[in-house]
Design an enzyme around this catalytic site. Structure first.
Site, mmCIF file in Angstrom:
data_model
loop_
_atom_site.group_PDB
_atom_site.id
_atom_site.type_symbol
_atom_site.label_atom_id
_atom_site.label_comp_id
_atom_site.label_asym_id
_atom_site.label_seq_id
_atom_site.Cartn_x
_atom_site.Cartn_y
_atom_site.Cartn_z
ATOM 1 N N TRP A 122 89.431 26.313 43.989
ATOM 2 C CA TRP A 122 89.574 27.058 42.727
ATOM 3 C C TRP A 122 90.863 27.844 42.871
ATOM 4 O O TRP A 122 90.968 28.737 43.691
ATOM 5 C CB TRP A 122 88.367 27.969 42.525
ATOM 6 C CG TRP A 122 88.284 28.606 41.170
ATOM 7 C CD1 TRP A 122 87.722 28.070 40.040
ATOM 8 C CD2 TRP A 122 88.742 29.926 40.809
ATOM 9 N NE1 TRP A 122 87.809 28.973 39.002
ATOM 10 C CE2 TRP A 122 88.430 30.113 39.433
ATOM 11 C CE3 TRP A 122 89.384 30.959 41.483
ATOM 12 C CZ2 TRP A 122 88.736 31.285 38.755
ATOM 13 C CZ3 TRP A 122 89.696 32.123 40.804
ATOM 14 C CH2 TRP A 122 89.363 32.274 39.451
ATOM 15 N N ASN A 131 88.548 29.184 52.232
ATOM 16 C CA ASN A 131 88.089 29.947 51.071
ATOM 17 C C ASN A 131 88.520 31.398 51.260
ATOM 18 O O ASN A 131 88.444 31.931 52.368
ATOM 19 C CB ASN A 131 86.566 29.902 50.934
ATOM 20 C CG ASN A 131 86.060 28.561 50.470
ATOM 21 O OD1 ASN A 131 86.833 27.679 50.113
ATOM 22 N ND2 ASN A 131 84.747 28.388 50.482
ATOM 23 N N GLY A 132 88.914 32.063 50.177
ATOM 24 C CA GLY A 132 89.313 33.457 50.269
ATOM 25 C C GLY A 132 90.786 33.629 49.927
ATOM 26 O O GLY A 132 91.423 32.737 49.352
#
Length: 609
Positions: free
Chosen positions: A74, A100-101
């Site tokens: 995303w 992620n992050g």
């Protein structure tokens, strides 16, 4: 928000990774990719768009191997594109990384690495990670990862593989969820349980700054300093079928229909017909401790924030304690007054919401006590709060929350009743009246679900509108906000909710002939005033669908169309009233041909600020 899957074992990693990523599609993504060790080299296949695009690409150019990592992205840094998709590698493609992050200091690291001759191809923050590991790598991947993460600031869940050490996956997390799955002759990493539930029910829930080293036959977990960690195995009790559609067209409609059971399960063992005591699981709050609390903050985001608005109303009404409701992303930046006399209630469906976690930590640093309401056992919010009350909604896959929201409401009522009894602000008779009516809610919710025709009819005749407005007063206004959000999320129709008494102070200027207005009228204390507000918009040409209790025939004289919910106590109306609003949003999105379960630009678990 983003998904990670990793596999090491005896089987071909590719179908395992693709299957796991499909189970994580609900988290929201705009590109996908895999990195596989094929026996001699790392091969990366990735592309913009849906997983089906990635599958087609792999069919055209097959890859296989027993070690691999996969990712659904995303976008945060850099637009969605093939090149910005994960996994990312170092220049000679010996190290592959999924992330992620957000790496907050990536620009500083990137500039430093570029000064050393490293070249970058993407706009992402993630690309610094494989290059940084490459910088520290001298034949020991674990040591290189330990040195690299010591330089990283921000949030991250990382899955890392190396061509020179194809017998392992290294995984590490900080402020972004990551689990390790235990198999037989194979092991897994993932950002959420559904990704690997078809392969194992036993997982380790990694804590902040823990590093996992997976081989096909063993898992070791160490601290960032290299010290061993003994973890308890978490056994998943729900099955993979709970996260499947079960014959429904979409997860969202399935989850809407699961709400009667979710309501009942969340009440079970906490409030009971033959008992005047409320059991808050393992939460112990004494009368003396409560007397020392002078304010309650409810902090949450999105749908959970709307549940918090209902919580404020019921806690203040029943327990007579001042309550403030805050949007988590704003909370920290207004220098809130927090101390040992403050009780914070944080609400998060996933238990991983970054802004909510940050508010939780700030409260604890200030000496405040924190109660978490969450649906995910072992989540970061659950582990970091002083106390936790789980909402037994079961897995919620659709991005737009439905059953998690109603169970958050039930949790709020339970806490409010508990505090009121402790504070002696309601009588035993008042408590029993509310308790007994709460126990009828699952049956009444089912009645609401059985009358869909009016909602389908309204959706079919109004889905083409560009604007739809919601109005309500008191608790109805809080529900109106949630109903409006659902419509925005999945149908992309512009929608706003207004406190009906505020219409004359500006927003009534938006009303014109034929515009749809959703009017909620269940609060008896302000019912007559609400009818006057409805007439205000009707007189200006609005087409109104009214929501009221069964037996209220008077409202039909004012509105164009009526939907009824079973009679209940006004204070409990939000639980039943939100269900037809969820259905209305769902049927409107279906009429428009929208991707109901995976609306554009949205993510299920928002793990970055």
């Amino acid at each position: 928000m983003c998904g990670i899957v990793g596999y090491i074992g005896k089987s071909n990693a590719v179908p395992v990774l693709i299957d796991g990523l499909k189970k994580l599609e609900y988290r929201g993504y705009d590109s996908a990719g895999v990195c596989i060790f094929d026996g001699c080299k790392l091969t990366v296949t990735k592309c913009k768009g849906r997983l089906s695009n990635l599958e087609d690409k792999i069919k055209d150019d097959p890859i296989s191997g027993n070690l691999g990592i996969g990712h659904t992205r995303w976008a945060t840094h850099g637009q969605p594109s093939d090149v910005n998709s994960h996994p990312h590698t170092n220049k000679d493609m010996t190290i592959g990384v999924v992330h992620n992050g957000i790496i907050e200091n990536y620009l500083k690291i990137k500039e430093w690495l570029m000064s050393l001759g490293y070249e970058f191809e993407t706009e992402t923050d993630t690309e610094v990670v494989p290059h940084l590991i490459d910088y520290f790598y001298d034949g020991d991947l674990v040591q290189a990862v330990m040195k690299a993460v010591d330089k990283l600031e921000g949030s991250y869940a990382l899955g890392i593989i190396c061509k020179n050490e194809p017998d392992k996956i290294v995984a590490v997390r900080k402020d972004s969820p990551l689990i390790v799955g235990l198999g037989k002759g194979e092991n897994f990493i993932a950002s959420d349980i559904p990704a690997i539930l078809s392969y194992t029910r036993d997982v380790y829930l990694l804590d902040n700054r823990e590093i996992a080293i997976l081989t096909k036959d063993d898992i070791k977990i160490i601290t960032q300093e290299g010290l061993p960690v003994n973890k308890e195995i978490f056994h998943v009790t729900w099955d993979a079928q709970s996260a499947e559609k079960g014959g429904y067209e979409h997860f969202m409609i399935k989850e809407i229909h699961e709400q009667p059971k979710a309501i009942k399960d969340t009440m079970t063992s906490r409030i009971m017909a033959d008992c005047d005591d409320i059991k808050l699981d393992n939460i112990t709050l004494t009368k003396e401790q409560l007397k020392n609390i002078d304010k309650i903050y409810i902090v949450a985001c999105g749908t959970a924030y709307h549940a918090g608005m209902v919580g404020k109303y019921v806690i203040e009404k029943l327990a007579r304690i001042p309550v403030e409701v805050d949007i988590a992303s704003e909370f920290r930046y207004r220098d809130p007054i927090l101390n040992e006399k403050t009780l914070m209630i944080v609400v998060s469906q996933s238990g991983e919401t970054a802004d909510t976690l940050a508010a939780l930590k700030q409260a604890k640093e200030s000496g405040s006590r924190v109660i978490a309401i969450t649906n995910v056992v072992g989540s970061s919010v659950a582990r970091e709060a002083d106390d936790v009350l789980y909402t037994w909604a079961g897995p919620e896959i659709a991005v737009a929350s439905t059953k998690a929201y109603v169970t958050q409401l039930i949790a709020m009522y339970i806490i409010a009743l508990y505090l009121a009894r402790l504070n002696e602000t309601i009588t035993i008779e008042e408590y029993r009246e509310i308790r007994d009516e709460m126990l009828t809610l699952p049956e009444k919710a089912q009645i609401v679900l059985n009358q869909k025709e009016e909602l389908q009819k309204f959706a079919a005749s109004n889905y083409m509108h560009k604007d739809i407005y919601y109005i309500g007063r008191g608790l109805d206004f809080a529900v109106a906000l949630e109903g409006s959000l659902k419509l925005k999320e999945i149908s992309y129709i512009h929608s706003d909710a207004y406190a009906a008494g505020e219409l004359k102070h500006g927003s009534i200027a938006l009303i014109e002939k034929g515009i749809p207005v959703i009017a909620l009228a269940t609060q008896s204390q302000v019912y007559d005033k609400m009818v006057s507000n409805i007439k205000e918009v009707v007189s200006r040409g609005a087409k109104v669908i009214g929501f009221a209790y069964e037996g209220n025939c008077e409202i039909e004289k004012t509105v164009n169309q009526t939907v009824y919910i079973p009679k209940t106590l006004d204070i409990l109306a939000p639980v039943l009233l939100v269900i037809p609003l969820q259905l209305l949003a769902y049927y409107t999105a279906v009429e428009k041909g929208c991707d109901v379960d995976k609306p554009r630009n949205l993510a299920k678990s928002v793990t970055v600020e």
